[in-house]
Scaffold this active site. Structure first.
Site, PDB file in Angstrom:
ATOM      1  N   HIS A   1       0.796  -1.233   0.000  1.00  0.00           N
ATOM      2  CA  HIS A   1       0.000   0.000   0.000  1.00  0.00           C
ATOM      3  C   HIS A   1       0.826   1.280   0.000  1.00  0.00           C
ATOM      4  CE1 HIS A   1      -3.469  -2.423   0.077  1.00  0.00           C
ATOM      5  NE2 HIS A   1      -3.662  -2.538   1.369  1.00  0.00           N
TER       6      HIS A   1
ATOM      7  N   HIS B   1      -9.511   2.148   0.177  1.00  0.00           N
ATOM      8  CA  HIS B   1      -9.493   0.991   1.083  1.00  0.00           C
ATOM      9  C   HIS B   1     -10.647   1.027   2.090  1.00  0.00           C
ATOM     10  CE1 HIS B   1      -7.826  -2.319   3.362  1.00  0.00           C
ATOM     11  NE2 HIS B   1      -6.763  -2.376   2.588  1.00  0.00           N
TER      12      HIS B   1
ATOM     13  N   GLU C   1     -11.278  -3.546  -3.209  1.00  0.00           N
ATOM     14  CA  GLU C   1     -10.272  -2.578  -3.644  1.00  0.00           C
ATOM     15  C   GLU C   1     -10.029  -2.766  -5.139  1.00  0.00           C
ATOM     16  OE1 GLU C   1      -6.883  -3.302  -0.788  1.00  0.00           O
ATOM     17  OE2 GLU C   1      -8.482  -4.439   0.136  1.00  0.00           O
TER      18      GLU C   1
HETATM   19  C1  GLA Z   1      -5.155  -5.154   2.057  1.00  0.00           C
HETATM   20  C2  GLA Z   1      -4.377  -6.397   2.042  1.00  0.00           C
HETATM   21  C3  GLA Z   1      -4.587  -7.153   3.304  1.00  0.00           C
HETATM   22  C4  GLA Z   1      -4.288  -6.288   4.498  1.00  0.00           C
HETATM   23  C5  GLA Z   1      -5.113  -5.031   4.418  1.00  0.00           C
HETATM   24  C6  GLA Z   1      -4.775  -4.060   5.509  1.00  0.00           C
HETATM   25  O1  GLA Z   1      -6.472  -5.358   1.792  1.00  0.00           O
HETATM   26  O2  GLA Z   1      -4.671  -7.210   0.933  1.00  0.00           O
HETATM   27  O3  GLA Z   1      -3.756  -8.284   3.312  1.00  0.00           O
HETATM   28  O4  GLA Z   1      -2.934  -5.957   4.501  1.00  0.00           O
HETATM   29  O5  GLA Z   1      -4.916  -4.394   3.208  1.00  0.00           O
HETATM   30  O6  GLA Z   1      -4.813  -4.648   6.760  1.00  0.00           O
END
Ligand code: GLA
Length: 382
Positions: free
Chosen positions: A132, A206, A343
């Site tokens: 991210h 997100h 997402e």
């Molecule tokens: C994303 C990732 C997950 C986790 C979340 C945050 O969705 O795919 O594995 O890291 O972010 O907790």
């Protein structure tokens, strides 16, 4: 404090929190102070409301969707997003509640990639991988914000610049994210970016949804449909293996509606690796443009959410890492699987996968991506 409204009809001065609210049949945008970051940057909260009372409250800290109030089948509004009541919560450690993710949503394997023969090293903030956008991602930036209201809806335009080399990524990147709340009960997110050097980019949002209302338990009874014949299986670090695997006969098959909980503990290898669903789906598409990625409905109140996108993929994440330690709105301890994320994105680790749709952005080109959340309802099923 600024108030923008399209044909405002009624003006109400609310003393609590010094919020001035102007409500019109065509909706309104209200701006209120949300607090200051540790560096002393002032942050605001923009409350977009449409003619039906649907509300999207968004802060320019991380472009975070702080609240989203949508109607169920009886017309009852509830906040369907996990998060915090105050800026303080977002300034602390949290799992990207509601945030814009950049420069690269999802994981890049071994926190490095090679572009045009140059190797770029990123911060490893998720085991040996980058997640991210790194340590100081777009979710932690204070974005410049402009709120407007016109016949298209209530609009918040957020802009930021990411310096060449920030978090290890090449190129000075100029980014614009526009949130538009329409009277058709849709929140549209338009992402745009340009760069002055070749780079990679993959922006997303997100938000964690709970269609029963945030803080009302897990999402296992929510029915999910995902318009994907294939998904990208992962290794133990949640990096795609490169295979585009058919969902047929697996717990990943959501081509017909299925509750999130029906197969989430089925013990198969990919479910175990994800600790549930934490996988990228390859959206079925026949043409470029907006395609339906997923539809979720909570049968007990009829509240539904459709996600449409121009992106090739969508990460379906069932909040497997939520553990009750984060105290959110109304001091709700968000337990495991008390929200789901959809997402929209290019596939994880694309910079290291020439066979995946490209995430490379070059000078002179414009990155463009659009996702639309459509807030709907249908007959209640008990
Ligand atoms: C994303 C990732 C997950 C986790 C979340 C945050 O969705 O795919 O594995 O890291 O972010 O907790």
């Amino acid at each position: 404090m600024r108030v923008l409204a399209f044909i405002p009809l009624v003006a109400v001065l609310m003393t609590a929190g010094c919020v001035k609210k102007i409500q019109g049949v065509k909706g309104s945008v209200n701006k209120q102070e949300f607090g200051k970051t540790a560096r002393g940057e002032a942050v605001d909260l923009y409350i977009l409301t449409n003619k039906n009372g649907v509300e999207a409250a968004i802060t320019n800290y991380g472009g975070i969707v702080v609240r989203l109030k949508t109607a169920d089948a009886r017309g009852r509004l509830a906040d369907i997003t996990l998060g915090f009541d105050t800026l303080q919560g977002y300034l602390g450690s949290h799992p990207y509640f509601g945030a814009i993710i950049g420069r690269y949503g999802n994981r890049i394997g071994k926190a490095k990639f090679t572009l045009d023969g140059h190797e770029y090293k990123l911060a490893a903030n998720n085991g040996e991988n980058s997640l991210h956008g790194g340590i100081y991602g777009f979710d932690k930036k204070v974005w410049a914000a402009v709120a407007e209201s016109d016949e298209q809806g209530q609009r918040l335009t957020l802009t930021t610049q990411s310096a060449d080399g920030e978090e290890g990524y090449p190129g000075k990147l100029d980014v614009t994210v526009v949130y538009t709340l329409t009277d058709d009960d849709e929140l549209r997110i338009d992402y745009r970016a340009t760069t002055d050097k070749p780079t990679v980019i993959n922006l997303t949002n997100h938000t964690y949804f709970n269609l029963a209302g945030q803080g009302s338990g897990d999402v296992l009874d929510t029915e999910m449909t995902i318009a994907a014949d294939r998904f990208t299986p992962v290794d133990a670090g949640l990096i795609p293996t490169g295979e585009l695997r058919s969902v047929e006969g697996t717990p990943f098959d959501f081509r017909k509606p299925s509750t999130i909980g029906a197969r989430i503990e089925d013990g198969s290898e990919q479910i175990q690796l994800g600790l549930g669903y934490d996988h990228n789906y390859v959206i079925n598409r026949t043409a470029p443009g907006l395609a339906l990625a997923a539809r979720a409905v909570y049968p007990k109140n009829g509240r539904a959410l459709e996600v449409w996108t121009t992106e090739p993929g969508v990460q379906f994440y069932t909040g497997n890492f939520l553990d009750g330690k984060v105290l959110g709105k109304n001091l709700n301890a968000y337990q495991r699987r008390s929200g789901f994320c959809l997402e929209t994105q290019h596939f994880p680790d694309s910079p290291n996968r020439p066979d995946f749709p490209s995430t490379t952005l070059r000078p002179g080109a414009e990155y463009r991506s659009t996702t639309v959340w459509k807030f709907r309802s249908e007959a209640i099923r008990k």
